[in-house]
Enzyme design. Sequence first.
Site, PDB file in Angstrom:
ATOM      1  N   LYS A   1       8.974 -20.224  28.126  1.00 19.54           N
ATOM      2  CA  LYS A   1      10.145 -20.322  27.232  1.00 19.54           C
ATOM      3  C   LYS A   1      10.143 -19.181  26.217  1.00 19.54           C
ATOM      4  O   LYS A   1      11.169 -18.532  25.994  1.00 19.54           O
ATOM      5  CB  LYS A   1      10.113 -21.659  26.495  1.00 19.54           C
ATOM      6  CG  LYS A   1      11.052 -21.742  25.287  1.00 19.54           C
ATOM      7  CD  LYS A   1      10.987 -23.067  24.582  1.00 19.54           C
ATOM      8  CE  LYS A   1       9.882 -23.136  23.567  1.00 19.54           C
ATOM      9  NZ  LYS A   1      10.154 -22.526  22.255  1.00 19.54           N
ATOM     10  N   ASN A   2       8.988 -18.895  25.602  1.00 19.59           N
ATOM     11  CA  ASN A   2       8.954 -17.926  24.509  1.00 19.59           C
ATOM     12  C   ASN A   2       9.047 -16.480  24.979  1.00 19.59           C
ATOM     13  O   ASN A   2       9.349 -15.601  24.178  1.00 19.59           O
ATOM     14  CB  ASN A   2       7.720 -18.159  23.638  1.00 19.59           C
ATOM     15  CG  ASN A   2       7.828 -19.498  22.913  1.00 19.59           C
ATOM     16  OD1 ASN A   2       8.912 -20.099  22.866  1.00 19.59           O
ATOM     17  ND2 ASN A   2       6.727 -19.995  22.386  1.00 19.59           N
TER      18      ASN A   2
ATOM     19  N   CYS B   1      11.463 -24.857   9.755  1.00 21.87           N
ATOM     20  CA  CYS B   1      11.543 -25.951  10.717  1.00 21.87           C
ATOM     21  C   CYS B   1      10.385 -26.889  10.399  1.00 21.87           C
ATOM     22  O   CYS B   1       9.728 -26.766   9.378  1.00 21.87           O
ATOM     23  CB  CYS B   1      11.546 -25.429  12.133  1.00 21.87           C
ATOM     24  SG  CYS B   1       9.920 -25.010  12.694  1.00 21.87           S
TER      25      CYS B   1
ATOM     26  N   ARG C   1       8.478 -20.445   7.817  1.00 24.47           N
ATOM     27  CA  ARG C   1       8.752 -19.447   8.862  1.00 24.47           C
ATOM     28  C   ARG C   1       9.712 -18.345   8.391  1.00 24.47           C
ATOM     29  O   ARG C   1      10.840 -18.227   8.887  1.00 24.47           O
ATOM     30  CB  ARG C   1       9.242 -20.132  10.127  1.00 24.47           C
ATOM     31  CG  ARG C   1       8.228 -21.140  10.647  1.00 24.47           C
ATOM     32  CD  ARG C   1       8.658 -21.810  11.902  1.00 24.47           C
ATOM     33  NE  ARG C   1       8.498 -20.919  13.046  1.00 24.47           N
ATOM     34  CZ  ARG C   1       8.764 -21.284  14.300  1.00 24.47           C
ATOM     35  NH1 ARG C   1       9.218 -22.496  14.547  1.00 24.47           N
ATOM     36  NH2 ARG C   1       8.610 -20.429  15.281  1.00 24.47           N
TER      37      ARG C   1
ATOM     38  N   ASP D   1       0.228 -23.342  19.395  1.00 19.26           N
ATOM     39  CA  ASP D   1       1.112 -24.240  20.161  1.00 19.26           C
ATOM     40  C   ASP D   1       0.326 -25.218  21.014  1.00 19.26           C
ATOM     41  O   ASP D   1       0.919 -26.080  21.659  1.00 19.26           O
ATOM     42  CB  ASP D   1       2.045 -23.430  21.070  1.00 19.26           C
ATOM     43  CG  ASP D   1       3.070 -22.680  20.255  1.00 19.26           C
ATOM     44  OD1 ASP D   1       3.748 -21.801  20.824  1.00 19.26           O
ATOM     45  OD2 ASP D   1       3.180 -22.940  19.042  1.00 19.26           O
TER      46      ASP D   1
ATOM     47  N   ARG E   1      13.415 -29.399  24.394  1.00 19.05           N
ATOM     48  CA  ARG E   1      13.693 -27.994  24.062  1.00 19.05           C
ATOM     49  C   ARG E   1      12.766 -27.072  24.838  1.00 19.05           C
ATOM     50  O   ARG E   1      13.098 -25.929  25.111  1.00 19.05           O
ATOM     51  CB  ARG E   1      13.475 -27.752  22.576  1.00 19.05           C
ATOM     52  CG  ARG E   1      14.433 -28.457  21.671  1.00 19.05           C
ATOM     53  CD  ARG E   1      14.186 -28.095  20.247  1.00 19.05           C
ATOM     54  NE  ARG E   1      14.145 -26.637  20.074  1.00 19.05           N
ATOM     55  CZ  ARG E   1      13.905 -26.061  18.902  1.00 19.05           C
ATOM     56  NH1 ARG E   1      13.692 -26.805  17.831  1.00 19.05           N
ATOM     57  NH2 ARG E   1      13.890 -24.760  18.792  1.00 19.05           N
TER      58      ARG E   1
HETATM   59  C1  EPZ Z   1       6.550 -17.777  18.017  1.00 15.37           C
HETATM   60  O1  EPZ Z   1       7.137 -18.143  16.784  1.00 15.37           O
HETATM   61  C2  EPZ Z   1       6.762 -18.961  18.937  1.00 15.37           C
HETATM   62  N1  EPZ Z   1       8.194 -19.213  19.096  1.00 15.37           N
HETATM   63  C3  EPZ Z   1       6.079 -20.202  18.357  1.00 15.37           C
HETATM   64  O2  EPZ Z   1       6.187 -21.237  19.325  1.00 15.37           O
HETATM   65  C4  EPZ Z   1       4.592 -19.900  18.163  1.00 15.37           C
HETATM   66  O3  EPZ Z   1       3.991 -21.010  17.539  1.00 15.37           O
HETATM   67  C5  EPZ Z   1       4.432 -18.664  17.293  1.00 15.37           C
HETATM   68  O4  EPZ Z   1       5.139 -17.553  17.881  1.00 15.37           O
HETATM   69  C6  EPZ Z   1       2.987 -18.255  17.139  1.00 15.37           C
HETATM   70  O5  EPZ Z   1       2.437 -18.005  18.404  1.00 15.37           O
HETATM   71  C7  EPZ Z   1       8.891 -18.398  19.934  1.00 15.37           C
HETATM   72  O6  EPZ Z   1       8.346 -17.480  20.522  1.00 15.37           O
HETATM   73  C8  EPZ Z   1      10.341 -18.714  20.092  1.00 15.37           C
HETATM   74  P1  EPZ Z   1       5.205 -15.776  14.266  1.00 15.37           P
HETATM   75  P2  EPZ Z   1       7.355 -16.998  15.658  1.00 15.37           P
HETATM   76  O7  EPZ Z   1       6.246 -14.854  13.756  1.00 15.37           O
HETATM   77  O8  EPZ Z   1       7.611 -15.705  16.300  1.00 15.37           O
HETATM   78  C9  EPZ Z   1       4.519 -15.820   9.561  1.00 15.37           C
HETATM   79  C10 EPZ Z   1       6.862 -23.271  20.223  1.00 15.37           C
HETATM   80  O9  EPZ Z   1       6.325 -24.371  20.079  1.00 15.37           O
HETATM   81  N2  EPZ Z   1       5.630 -14.847   9.502  1.00 15.37           N
HETATM   82  O10 EPZ Z   1       4.128 -15.256  15.165  1.00 15.37           O
HETATM   83  O11 EPZ Z   1       8.320 -17.527  14.662  1.00 15.37           O
HETATM   84  C11 EPZ Z   1       4.973 -17.190  10.018  1.00 15.37           C
HETATM   85  O12 EPZ Z   1       5.445 -17.947   8.915  1.00 15.37           O
HETATM   86  C12 EPZ Z   1       7.011 -22.371  19.024  1.00 15.37           C
HETATM   87  O13 EPZ Z   1       7.252 -22.785  21.307  1.00 15.37           O
HETATM   88  C13 EPZ Z   1       5.939 -14.243   8.285  1.00 15.37           C
HETATM   89  O14 EPZ Z   1       5.309 -14.525   7.254  1.00 15.37           O
HETATM   90  O15 EPZ Z   1       5.893 -16.999  14.998  1.00 15.37           O
HETATM   91  C14 EPZ Z   1       3.705 -17.770  10.603  1.00 15.37           C
HETATM   92  O16 EPZ Z   1       2.916 -18.277   9.545  1.00 15.37           O
HETATM   93  C15 EPZ Z   1       6.595 -23.073  17.731  1.00 15.37           C
HETATM   94  N3  EPZ Z   1       6.942 -13.324   8.236  1.00 15.37           N
HETATM   95  C16 EPZ Z   1       2.998 -16.546  11.206  1.00 15.37           C
HETATM   96  O17 EPZ Z   1       3.607 -15.403  10.596  1.00 15.37           O
HETATM   97  C17 EPZ Z   1       7.669 -12.981   9.347  1.00 15.37           C
HETATM   98  O18 EPZ Z   1       8.576 -12.128   9.240  1.00 15.37           O
HETATM   99  C18 EPZ Z   1       3.163 -16.412  12.711  1.00 15.37           C
HETATM  100  O19 EPZ Z   1       4.540 -16.513  13.005  1.00 15.37           O
HETATM  101  C19 EPZ Z   1       7.348 -13.608  10.581  1.00 15.37           C
HETATM  102  C20 EPZ Z   1       6.321 -14.531  10.632  1.00 15.37           C
END
Ligand code: EPZ
Length: 430
Positions: free
Chosen positions: A22-23, A117, A122, A305, A397
């Site tokens: 999915k991701n 969320c 996030r 995840d 989802r």
């Molecule tokens: C992706 O989310 C996945 N979603 C998430 O999967 C997954 O948990 C996550 O990566 C980590 O592997 C999709 O790919 C659609 P991040 P993403 O940016 O990209 C912080 C699922 O269950 N951050 O790697 O949103 C953030 O708050 C979902 O399929 C910032 O601070 O995750 C988090 O603490 C849930 N500033 C950390 O980085 C930013 O601009 C990692 O987030 C971006 C992120």
Amino acid sequence: MEQYIIKGGNPLVGEVDIAGAKNAALAILAAAIMTDETILIENLPDVRDINVLLEAIEGIGAIVNRIDRSTVRINGSTIRDVSVDYEFIKKIRASYYLLGALLGKYRHAEVPLPGGCNIGSRPIDQHLKGFKALGADVDILHGAIIAKADNLHGSHIYLDVVSVGATINIMMAAAMAPGRTTIENAAKEPHVVDVANFLNSMGANIKGAGTDVIRIKGVEKLHKTEYSIIPDQIEAGTFMFAAAATGGDITVRNVIPKHLEATTAKLEEIGCEVEEFDDAVRVRASRRLRRTNVKTLPYPGYPTDMQPQITVALALAKGTSIVTESIFENRFKYADELTRMGAHIKVEGNSAIIDGVDRLTGARVSAPDLRAGAALVIAGLAAEGITIVDDIVYIQRGYEDFEGKLRSLGAEIEKVSSEKEIRKFRLRVG
Ligand code: EPZ
């Protein structure tokens, strides 16, 4: 509102085919609009998030032709609007990948700011930092991000935090930005690599995906391609932990074992036998599970995840375990639901201390988010008696035909939406 009703106690046994990731698919669908030629994408998971994003892509004017549940043709030549409707962002955050894709192709994108969320706030500050570094003006007006650039140019971007979304979004915006772009402290997840491979199959010049330094040489145009999405390592890991928690024997097929290494290592640590094949992994749990400690980390560390899933298995293990969530600030909301099933879990800050119990008992629980929802289903499958999981829209989802795949492994589970159907299930299973 639909629910799952489960009669626990059966060890899950058999083989299950894993769908596309999915991701990876969400980002690849967004990137597909970056050319005016036709893109064919295969091995799409048939899940709600994918279907919503395809509606969003159609909503800005692209032609979307769903060949079958796992194949789609997209042509972005008819896009007339670079502004994405709020209803799509409200439904799935990952619509924000259209920011990088539209900015990269049209030098202009307007996408509503995604909210937080259930697992944390996030923010997307790193995405915006990358777009600005590439020469875009980025403003937030009336709840929407407006990104515009007369010209984009290569840049050297150092991410303050390892972010999958920011790495992918910046990679898309930079793919056609003249000059060279370097993304340091990049995320290394398999789906980041899949998006880079997809863009390169369209004629992009991206090197180093899968390491923490990605180098991009901007190209003039991107062209048509046919592409198949990698298997979903999180769906696979979820079924692997279902085997662990129910004392079962499950083979997940159509997987890339290398993507599952952190999950496999933990399953072996807690006493499961794991056998790897070219494109399959078999997990057997023939004795009571052992305790362990685990900390979620960016890939190749243990995936966040997969955090709720291992917690459910450890709730039944012998001894005390500690699960530490280092990626999101609020990803233990399901612990209270597990407590209602008899688990002994104490959440302190970003750690959960779990005293294993001999058994869980079925209860009525509610899914707080996608992966926790799947983990609560696993708990219901392992528990004695009947469990009802509410709010399964979260689970739908990200998991294709979850209850169908579980039933094929011997689970007593049904999707219901009325008390009458619940009564019928109870009568049938006794
Ligand atoms: C992706 O989310 C996945 N979603 C998430 O999967 C997954 O948990 C996550 O990566 C980590 O592997 C999709 O790919 C659609 P991040 P993403 O940016 O990209 C912080 C699922 O269950 N951050 O790697 O949103 C953030 O708050 C979902 O399929 C910032 O601070 O995750 C988090 O603490 C849930 N500033 C950390 O980085 C930013 O601009 C990692 O987030 C971006 C992120």
